[in-house]
Design a protein around this motif. Structure first.
Motif: not given
Length: 719
Positions: A205, A208-209
């Motif tokens: 996560k 990805s962000n």
């Protein structure tokens, strides 16, 4: 992790014991008024050992003794603790551990991430850490519930006894006051809930962000950016320099000379780069100015014609060779290779009085901490290292000399400024610490049965560890990283007479371990020569390997990859197969590559991979690493090459040091053989077999043997 985490966190150690090699300590916040006094709600921390902390909100913080550089230990190591702790996977957070005694490698004695060892080296230590915490929590619950320990069981972060239950967070303070158990019982494999199951990556996560913090992301308002002008020739030094024009560039704050060159310090990278471009430096190139790739291999060939240092021997190779009627001779050439990590090298340094803070991604934090301390005249504990995510390592961020960290510290020391050192892609590509260039010469005498009766092998290439703090690895004149994959080849068991010699010439070019180290060239030599011997004997390559191999685990992956690839089934017209099998870092890997050649263009359509790493703790992680290793290896097959002329590196960026592109990537199938044998690694073993598998397929397509990497256009033309 915020950049000030370590400076904010203050603990007071109240007691500690060492149990079975596992450091067990108990901490309460330093804000408590006296030993044992209850701290304010929300501050309570249960740290049963150096590897995990349990918070009142039932969250679990796991400290990594190894660093995350894409290989997946941010997930795999927490799985080991979570399995024995029996906690809620969704409650886990992870942090890189700072340099420290508890985090030293269980086999190497230093804090290091390398050699594909992270999972197996922590398999017992991290499971014991989880089991120790669980035991203390159950004991605390039993006291709280006034029931026997045997009446309690755990489930996803709770201790349950009948209709009573308490979260680990609720029990943390009480558990922290209990004495550590002398030993703990680990789960049987059949009872595993997490281990051996595919688990989502805990860092996915954040990566990805954009929340994940790499060294290049480190930023402070008061920080300046530094770049360094290095000698264009390895070993060169600064004679004189004129910084007048550089200092006239807007944003440039200072220009200082350091041991590795001249540093330009500015408000931001572009100003620093422009300032560096404006420097006028008179370099003393030294002896390296005549170095070239052409003359290097000419000298290597001369060395190969002389007696080297014996690396392995059996029987009487020379005598046996003279009695054979058929001989196969081959020379193999391998260039220097750059690591070319996606994140260029960088390091942020702040020196305040008699303390120093460093932010970087490193594979050897303890060594880097010690190097910084030595430069500054500090004790290691005066240097705080904040380890960031690594945007790729492959060995480049594990330099015995701590090269880029030392350079950043030198810049900060010389300038007296809070700086972030950044290497550009060009700096990185031309900055050395390459996979060494190697030359192999092999002569095989073939018996009447088509099997090798004598094997003579000369290996020429620089030692990685000579002249470094790791020089003790050299035994009887042999750097094992130069010969691994040959001297321990499973084929030697079937060869009665062999002699393997090593030459380790020195050059001014700095070299370093590169993903799978010596296996990058030795696997190629062994697997292509065995393929050539199979052809000479009129045997199928798989069938010939069955005859030559005695190792159960080699044969296991060979049979699995042959089955899954459909080795005996016909391919579409114009497509061809090649195979290779190799063991490295304790894992056994076989690969089949399917290729076609159209108008001189190679296309790798499919790679089938079988791997036996003993026990796959996270099968998804193992698959990902096999895929990654194959892509990494294909880059070396097709493009990888650092060359020299007049002492200077000719390549400088991805336009002339190409990386495999997405449209060139083959379909990859990975099949895991769960042997239950001794655990090996996953980060590197996928790389060595792909090059020989591809060129063995090229032979099937063209009838030509490839003995030099990277591939040349002429290699793709049929005889």
């Amino acid at each position: 992790m915020s950049h000030s985490t370590y400076s904010r966190r203050r603990f007071l150690q109240t007691s500690g014991t060492l149990t079975g090699g596992l450091l067990v300590s108990f901490f309460i916040p330093a804000s408590a008024k006296r030993l044992g006094e209850k701290a304010a709600a929300g501050d309570v921390l249960f740290a049963p050992n150096a590897y995990l902390n349990i918070m009142p909100d039932n969250s679990i913080k796991i400290m990594l003794s190894h660093v995350e550089m894409g290989q997946g230990v941010w997930t795999t190591l927490p799985m080991l603790i979570a399995e024995e702790l029996d906690c809620d996977w969704d409650k886990i957070t992870v942090e890189h551990a700072p340099p420290g005694e508890p985090y030293k490698h269980t086999s190497y004695g230093i804090q290091i991430t390398g050699g594909s060892t992270s999972t197996w080296s922590e398999f017992d230590r991290y499971r014991n850490a989880g089991a120790t915490a669980r035991t203390l929590l159950v004991q605390a619950a039993a006291q709280k519930f006034n029931v026997p320990v045997t009446a309690c069981h755990t489930e996803k972060g709770f201790v349950i006894a009948g209709d009573k239950r308490a979260s680990y967070g609720e029990l943390a303070e009480a558990a922290g006051k209990l004495p550590a158990p002398a030993s703990v019982q680990l789960k049987d494999k059949k009872d595993w809930q997490y281990l051996g199951k595919p688990m989502r990556r805990l860092d996915a996560k954040a990566k990805s962000n954009g929340d994940a913090k790499f060294g290049l992301d480190v930023y402070f308002p008061e920080m300046l950016v530094a770049v360094v002008a290095h000698s264009p020739v390895f070993g060169g030094t600064v004679k004189t320099f004129d910084a007048t024009a550089a200092k006239a560039i807007k944003g440039v704050r200072d220009v200082v000379k350091i041991p590795t060159g001249v540093a330009v310090i500015a408000d931001h990278f572009w100003a620093a780069k422009k300032g560096r471009d404006a420097l006028k430096i008179d370099w003393d190139p030294g002896a390296g100015s005549t170095f070239s790739t052409i003359t290097q291999f000419q000298e290597y060939r001369k060395l190969a014609g002389t007696k080297g240092t014996p690396a392995a021997k059996a029987g009487q190779a020379e005598e046996a060779m003279s009695k054979t009627t058929k001989k196969i001779q081959a020379e193999y050439v391998f260039p220097y290779l750059a690591h070319a990590t996606m994140e260029p090298l960088n390091c942020t340094v702040k020196i305040t009085g008699n303390t120093c803070e460093i932010w970087t991604g490193t594979q050897m934090p303890g060594i880097d901490q010690a190097a910084a301390a030595k430069i500054l005249g500090f004790k290691p504990e005066q240097v705080t290292l904040h380890i960031q995510f690594l945007g790729g390592g492959f060995g480049r961020r594990a330099t015995p000399t701590s090269d880029f960290v030392s350079e950043a510290v030198q810049v900060a020391k010389a300038s007296g400024k809070f700086i972030k050192l950044v290497w550009s892609r060009e700096d990185d590509m031309r900055g050395g610490y390459y996979r060494p260039a190697f030359l192999h010469q092999v002569t095989v005498g073939v018996g009447t049965d088509g099997l090798p009766a004598a094997w003579q092998h000369q290996i020429v290439g620089q030692s990685i560890v000579a002249g470094t703090s790791f020089e003790g690895m050299i035994k009887n004149g042999i750097d094992a990283t130069s010969v691994e994959g040959v001297t321990d080849s499973p084929y030697l068991e079937s060869i009665p007479n062999y002699a393997i010699d090593l030459h380790s010439p020195k050059t001014s070019v700095t070299v370093l371990w590169w993903r799978s180290v010596g296996h990058t060239h030795t696997a190629f030599v062994m697997e292509t020569m065995i393929d050539e011997l199979a052809t000479a004997a009129g045997k199928d390559p798989v069938a010939y390997r069955r005859i030559m191999m005695k190792s159960k685990r080699h044969l296991g992956v060979l049979e699995l990859v042959a089955e899954k690839s459909g080795w005996n089934n016909p391919l579409p017209a114009g497509q061809f197969r090649g195979i290779a099998v190799h063991e490295s870092f304790g894992s056994f890997v076989a690969q089949v590559a399917e290729i076609s050649i159209d108008k001189g263009q190679l296309k790798v359509h499919r790679v089938v991979c079988a791997v036996d790493c003993g026990t796959a703790i996270n099968p998804e992680g193992v698959r990902a690493q096999m895929e990654s290793g194959i892509i990494f290896g294909l880059t070396a097959v097709l493009y990888g090459e650092i060359t020299f002329e007049n002492g200077k590196v000719k390549q400088r960026n991805f336009h002339d040091y190409k990386i495999l592109r997405m449209n060139e990537a083959p379909l990859i199938e990975v099949h895991i053989l769960e042997s239950g044998e001794k655990m090996g690694g996953a980060g590197e073993p996928g790389t060595p077999p792909i090059a020989p598998a591809v060129v063995n397929a090229i032979f099937a397509a063209t009838g030509k043997r490839v003995r030099k990497l990277p591939l040349q256009l002429s290699d793709l033309k049929s005889i």
